[in-house]
Design an enzyme around this catalytic site. Structure first.
Site, short mmCIF file in Angstrom:
data_model
loop_
_atom_site.label_atom_id
_atom_site.label_comp_id
_atom_site.label_asym_id
_atom_site.label_seq_id
_atom_site.Cartn_x
_atom_site.Cartn_y
_atom_site.Cartn_z
N LYS A 178 0.90 -1.18 0.00
CA LYS A 178 0.00 0.00 0.00
C LYS A 178 0.92 1.21 0.00
O LYS A 178 1.43 1.62 1.04
CB LYS A 178 -0.87 -0.02 1.26
CG LYS A 178 -2.24 0.58 1.09
CD LYS A 178 -2.27 2.05 0.76
CE LYS A 178 -2.07 2.93 1.97
NZ LYS A 178 -1.76 4.33 1.60
N GLU A 254 9.16 1.16 11.26
CA GLU A 254 10.18 2.21 11.08
C GLU A 254 9.43 3.53 11.18
O GLU A 254 8.70 3.90 10.26
CB GLU A 254 10.86 2.09 9.71
CG GLU A 254 11.52 0.74 9.42
CD GLU A 254 12.81 0.52 10.19
OE1 GLU A 254 13.21 1.41 10.96
OE2 GLU A 254 13.39 -0.56 10.03
N CYS A 288 13.63 10.67 7.18
CA CYS A 288 13.39 10.29 8.58
C CYS A 288 14.66 10.43 9.41
O CYS A 288 14.59 10.67 10.61
CB CYS A 288 12.88 8.86 8.63
SG CYS A 288 13.98 7.71 7.80
N GLU A 390 8.58 16.15 15.74
CA GLU A 390 9.08 15.94 14.38
C GLU A 390 8.32 16.88 13.43
O GLU A 390 7.08 16.87 13.42
CB GLU A 390 8.86 14.49 13.95
CG GLU A 390 9.36 14.24 12.54
CD GLU A 390 9.05 12.83 12.02
OE1 GLU A 390 7.89 12.42 12.08
OE2 GLU A 390 9.98 12.17 11.54
#
Ligand code: NAD
Length: 486
Positions: A178, A254, A288, A390
Site C-alpha cells: 500500500k 520504522e 526520517c 518531528e
C-alpha cells in the site's frame, strides 16, 4: 489523463466502486492523474492472490531460482531507470540529482543486497548428549512468514518500498503493497517489471488508497495477512499495531524521529557544515534520518550558526530538472501547512529566526507548488515544540552546549530515538558519546552513509525491530527448530 491502477494477481485493475482521487505534482500543483482507490473487494482480492501464490510456482522454486528472478527485477528497474526517475520526480518534486543518485539506484540495489544475504544466510545448530548417553542434534530452519502487508510513506517511495519488498520476496513471502496516497507511481510501475521478468502472478500486489476506512486499514486488518511492515509516522504505527494485535500478527515498524547532531569544538568544520547542510535540508528535510536539532559546543557556536545560515540560503528552490535547483517543494499543500504551522509556533515561542521562516518567492508558474524556505532558529528552550516534535521539513534549531553530560541529557530527552550524527576529531569521545545516545543509528563525521548489510531501525518511539542484511530475516521469516535424536 494518467490513471494509477491497482496491481492484483499480475493485472492492473480499476476501483470496482469507481472511487478515484487526485495525484498532484507538488512543484506547481498540476494534476498528474487519477488514482484508483482500492476498497475492501480489491484488498480481499490482492490478499487472496498473495496467499494463493505462496503455494503455487513461487512456493516451489528453489532459493537460487528466486534469486535469479529478483536479480532480473533489479536489472529491469535499471533498464527502465528513466521511467522510474520521471515517475518519482513527478510524484515528489525532488531534484533530479537526488532522485537519480539516491532513490532509483538504491531502489534497485535493495533487491541485489537481499539476494546476496539470503544465499549466505545460515541458521544455528547444536549437538548435545542426552541423559541416556545418546546424541541429539537440533537445528534451525527459516521458512517464509506468508503474506506480508507493506505500508509505505511518501518521502523515498521506491527506495523505502523495495527495502521491504526485496527481503520479503528473497525470503519467499508474497506481498501486498500500500504505497502512500501521495506517491503511487513507482509502486505501480514495479508491477510491469514483475510481469516482464516472469515473477509469478500474485507474488507482488499493489493496492492504492488512504489509511483509516480505506486500503491501509482493510489491508492491516485482513486476517490472511501474516505480518505487517510499516514505515511512517509514529501515530500511524500505533494504529497499525492495534490492528495487528488481532490475530497476533508480527509487525516491523520504522517510525518518526527528531534527530540531533552533536558538534564538538574540535570537529573538522568543513566536513561538519557540508554534512549538516545535507542532513538538515536535503529532500526538503523530508528524510526520517534528517537533523532537526543541532547542538554545538560553545566556542564554535556562532561560527556554525553563521556557516549553516549561508548554506541554507544557498539551497536554491526550483524545478527538478533545472541543474541550479538544490531544493524541491515539500510533498503536498497539506504538508506545507503543517511545516508552516511550526514556523509560526517557533516565532510565537520567541525563536530568533536566523534565516527563512516562510514561503520563498517563486516565479508565477511555480506559485501553486508547496514550497517552504530552509529555516534555522536559535534561542528556544528545550521544551519548545520545534525542538520536541518531528516537523519533517527543511529546518533546524541550533543550541550551544558546554559539556558532554549536558548535551547527552538534551539529546536523550526526546521521545524519539532514530538517528544521531556526531562531529569531533577525538575518536575516543566520538565512540563514548555514540554508545550513550539512545538511538538505533549513529553516524560519526558523516550522515546517511549506509552499508546495507548492517541493522537499520529506531529505538524508543522510532520503531520496533531492525531491517538490513540478515536482521531483516528476523521479521520476514519464521524460525523453526528441528531436534533429532540418534
Ligand atoms: P504516515 O504515517 O502518514 O503514512 C504512511 C502510510 O501509512 C501511508 O501509506 C498511509 O496511507 C498509511 N496509513 C495511514 N493511516 C493508516 C492506518 N490507520 N492503517 C493503515 N495504513 C495507514 O506517514 P507519511 O506522512 O507518509 O511519512 C512521513 C513519516 O514517516 C515521518 O514521520 C517519518 O519520520 C516517517 N519515516 C520513517 C522512516 C524510518 O525508517 N524510520 C523512514 C521514512 C519515513
Amino acid at each position: 489523463m494518467k490513471e494509477f491502477l491497482n496491481f492484483i494477481n499480475g493485472q492492473y485493475v480499476k476501483s470496482a466502486s469507481g472511487s478515484t482521487f487526485e495525484n498532484r505534482n507538488p512543484v506547481n500543483g498540476s494534476l498528474i492523474g487519477m488514482i484508483h482507490e482500492a476498497g475492501k473487494p480489491e484488498v480481499d482480492a490482492a490478499v487472496a492472490a498473495a496467499k494463493a501464490a505462496l503455494t503455487g510456482d513461487w512456493g516451489r522454486i528453489s532459493v537460487t531460482e528466486r534469486c535469479k528472478l529478483l536479480d532480473a527485477v533489479a536489472l529491469e528497474i535499471n533498464r527502465r531507470f528513466d521511467d522510474f526517475l520521471q515517475a518519482e520526480i513527478a510524484d515528489t518534486g525532488k531534484p533530479h540529482h537526488l532522485a537519480s543518485h539516491v532513490d532509483i539506484p538504491r531502489g534497485a540495489a535493495n533487491f541485489q543486497i537481499f539476494i546476496d544475504t539470503i544465499k549466505s544466510a545460515s541458521t544455528e545448530s547444536f549437538n548435545m548428549t542426552t541423559p541416556d548417553g545418546r546424541t541429539a542434534l537440533s537445528y534451525g530452519v527459516r521458512v517464509p512468514r506468508g503474506v506480508i502487508a507493506v505500508i509505505c510513506p511518501w518521502n523515498l517511495p521506491l527506495l523505502l518500498m523495495t527495502w521491504k519488498v526485496g527481503p520479503a520476496l528473497a525470503c519467499g513471502n508474497t506481498v501486498v503493497v500500500k504505497p502512500s496516497e501521495e506517491t503511487p507511481a513507482t509502486a505501480t510501475l514495479l508491477g510491469e517489471v514483475m510481469n516482464a521478468v516472469g515473477v509469478p502472478k500474485g507474488v507482488y500486489n499493489v493496492v492504492h488508497g488512504f489509511g483509516p476506512g480505506s486500503a491501509g486499514e482493510f489491508l492491516t486488518r485482513h486476517p490472511d495477512v501474516n505480518g505487517i511492515t510499516f514505515t511512517g509516522e509514529t501515530r500511524t504505527g500505533e494504529a497499525i499495531m492495534k490492528a495487528a494485535a488481532e490475530g497476533i500478527r508480527p509487525v516491523s515498524m520504522e517510525l518518526g524521529g527528531k534527530n540531533a547532531a552533536v558538534v564538538f569544538a574540535d570537529c573538522d568544520l568543513k566536513v561538519t557544515i557540508d554534512t549538516l547542510q545535507r542532513s538538515c535540508f536535503e529532500n526538503a528535510g523530508q528524510v526520517c534520518l534528517g537533523t532537526e536539532r543541532v547542538y554545538v559546543e560553545r566556542p564554535i557556536y556562532e561560527q556554525v550558526v553563521a556557516a549553516l545560515k549561508e548554506r541554507a540560503e544557498a539551497m536554491t528552490p526550483g524545478e527538478p530538472f533545472d541543474p541550479a535547483t538544490r531544493i524541491g517543494p515539500v510533498i503536498s499543500k497539506e504538508h506545507q501547512v503543517k511545516v508552516l504551522s511550526y514556523y509560526q509556533k517557533a516565532r510565537e515561542q520567541g525563536a530568533t529566526v536566523v534565516t527563512g521562516g516562510g514561503v520563498p518567492d517563486m516565479p508565477p508558474h511555480l506559485k501553486d507548488g508547496s514550497w517552504v524556505q530552509p529555516t534555522i532558529w536559535t534561542g528556544l528552550p528545550e521544551t519548545a515544540s520545534v525542538i520536541t516534535d518531528e516537523i519533517f521539513g527543511p529546518c533546524c534549531h541550533i543550541s550551544p552546549f558546554d559539556s558532554e553530560e549536558e548535551v547527552l541529557g538534551k539529546v536523550n530527552a526526546n521521545r524519539y530515538g532514530l538517528a544521531t550524527a556526531i562531529f569531533t576529531q577525538d575518536i575516543g569521545r566520538a565512540n563514548r558519546v555514540a554508545q550513550r545516545i539512545h538511538v538505533g543509528l549513529t553516524w560519526i563525521n558523516c550522515w546517511f552513509l549506509r552499508d546495507l548489510r548492517t541493522s537499520f531501525g529506531g529505538s524508543k518511539a522510532s520503531g520496533i525491530g531492525r531491517e538490513g542484511g540478515i536482521h531483516s530475516f528476523e521479521f520476514y521469516t519464521d524460525l523453526r527448530n528441528v531436534m533429532v535424536k540418534f
